[in-house]
Motif scaffolding. Sequence first.
Motif, PDB file in Angstrom:
ATOM      1  N   HIS A 200     -11.536 -12.071   4.269  1.00 23.21           N
ATOM      2  CA  HIS A 200     -11.533 -11.621   5.662  1.00 23.21           C
ATOM      3  C   HIS A 200     -10.801 -10.279   5.743  1.00 23.21           C
ATOM      4  N   GLY A 201     -11.024  -9.576   6.832  1.00 26.74           N
ATOM      5  CA  GLY A 201     -10.300  -8.325   7.036  1.00 26.74           C
ATOM      6  C   GLY A 201      -8.800  -8.544   7.052  1.00 26.74           C
ATOM      7  N   THR A 202      -8.364  -9.673   7.627  1.00 16.86           N
ATOM      8  CA  THR A 202      -6.928  -9.957   7.701  1.00 16.86           C
ATOM      9  C   THR A 202      -6.312 -10.176   6.318  1.00 16.86           C
ATOM     10  N   ASP A 203      -7.123 -10.571   5.333  1.00 13.73           N
ATOM     11  CA  ASP A 203      -6.599 -10.793   3.980  1.00 13.73           C
ATOM     12  C   ASP A 203      -6.171  -9.481   3.323  1.00 13.73           C
ATOM     13  N   LEU A 204      -6.767  -8.380   3.763  1.00 14.21           N
ATOM     14  CA  LEU A 204      -6.485  -7.078   3.173  1.00 14.21           C
ATOM     15  C   LEU A 204      -5.613  -6.205   4.067  1.00 14.21           C
ATOM     16  N   ALA A 205      -5.415  -6.628   5.316  1.00 13.04           N
ATOM     17  CA  ALA A 205      -4.774  -5.764   6.314  1.00 13.04           C
ATOM     18  C   ALA A 205      -3.253  -5.840   6.276  1.00 13.04           C
ATOM     19  N   SER A 206      -2.645  -4.747   6.704  1.00  7.92           N
ATOM     20  CA  SER A 206      -1.194  -4.676   6.852  1.00  7.92           C
ATOM     21  C   SER A 206      -0.808  -4.891   8.306  1.00  7.92           C
ATOM     22  N   THR A 207       0.372  -5.446   8.511  1.00  7.21           N
ATOM     23  CA  THR A 207       0.938  -5.593   9.847  1.00  7.21           C
ATOM     24  C   THR A 207       2.336  -4.977   9.818  1.00  7.21           C
ATOM     25  N   ASP A 208       3.037  -5.091  10.932  1.00 10.34           N
ATOM     26  CA  ASP A 208       4.386  -4.525  10.994  1.00 10.34           C
ATOM     27  C   ASP A 208       5.322  -5.173   9.971  1.00 10.34           C
ATOM     28  N   SER A 209       5.048  -6.458   9.656  1.00 14.64           N
ATOM     29  CA  SER A 209       5.981  -7.186   8.787  1.00 14.64           C
ATOM     30  C   SER A 209       5.402  -7.488   7.403  1.00 14.64           C
ATOM     31  N   TYR A 210       4.179  -7.067   7.161  1.00  9.33           N
ATOM     32  CA  TYR A 210       3.549  -7.445   5.896  1.00  9.33           C
ATOM     33  C   TYR A 210       2.574  -6.369   5.433  1.00  9.33           C
ATOM     34  N   CYS A 211       2.637  -6.065   4.137  1.00 13.95           N
ATOM     35  CA  CYS A 211       1.701  -5.112   3.541  1.00 13.95           C
ATOM     36  C   CYS A 211       1.275  -5.672   2.180  1.00 13.95           C
TER      37      CYS A 211
END
Length: 357
Positions: A200-211
Amino acid sequence: MFSPSIGVENDFLWGRQFLSRHTRFPGTYNSYRAIIERLLLWSWISESKSVLTLNRSDFGRFCSFCEQPPESWIGGGRPARFVNTNSGRVQNDSWRPFDASGQAGSDNYKPFTGTIRQVQSISSSFFNFLHANDAAAVNPVVMSRSKNGRADKRHQPSRHLLTPEQISTVIDVLERLAVIDATLERPLFIVAATVYMCLHGTDLASTDSYCPTMSCFVMEEDNWWFIIDRPGSSPHKLSVPSHFLPYLKRYRISRGLLPLPGRNEGEPLLHSNRGRLGLCERHIREVVSDALKQVHSDISEREGNCADWNMLLSSNMRFLKDSGAKMAALTHSPSELQRNLRSESLAYTYGRYYADS
């Protein structure tokens, strides 16, 4: 009483052990229990044999039985299986394996759309479990699936996904374009990961707390794995197919890295063309959408205005993931694909990716 030669108690214990693996969600557990109950009871009562010995022909008869069970197996409503009496907890004589609420008897009983697919998928998962534990020699569902239990699909819209040949063409075009423009190595990597690993896109995406970093790829026991461990979610360990590794290698080389990741490598998995570390999910979707439009343009220029490829103009990562899962269904069992997709429902996995194959 059943004949001791059937091995009812042994079958029951295997069935209970299998069901204990599916207690996380009550709805899923109830569906699994209902079908395993029917399978066991049918095997013991109608066939006088252990469920561990069923073959392809037996399972075909079971599917036919589920499509139109005898009236003595059909009840109305959902009475409890057991009731409490002065003498203790006893079997409820009103309980039946099949519920015909709103249906008048066996002559009019019809399984709901998708029920037979669900019977096949859950039974297949059960027999895979038995086989993995050396309790059953074969999975009788596999060979009978194509002949039994197709749900009525006349009123269900067909889903047009990329065929394996079209997936190969999309990847080939992106490979060729990336040789000319190295910035296309990134979308090639993302598209290949989406199609071949069903990410999924979320599996590859970065967030404020996770990269996510390159250390998400790990080598263990001579196999590559992709670890997804986002904060607030359960970790997942996905097998990396060998045919995906060339795209990981060329993407890393385009970034000046060694072909394969080292342990604990902190390099971000993705970065922007301007060097910013990590991409958000929206940016990843845009990268994929732009890449597919370039593929469509390239194919149109070489082959003319080809309507078969217009789907790429409105495609997204879900479309690519589903196309990849449909292709994987040709070589993976439903339970294997379910694990790769991280789906909670085997019945959903089978109905979506196998039932209309």
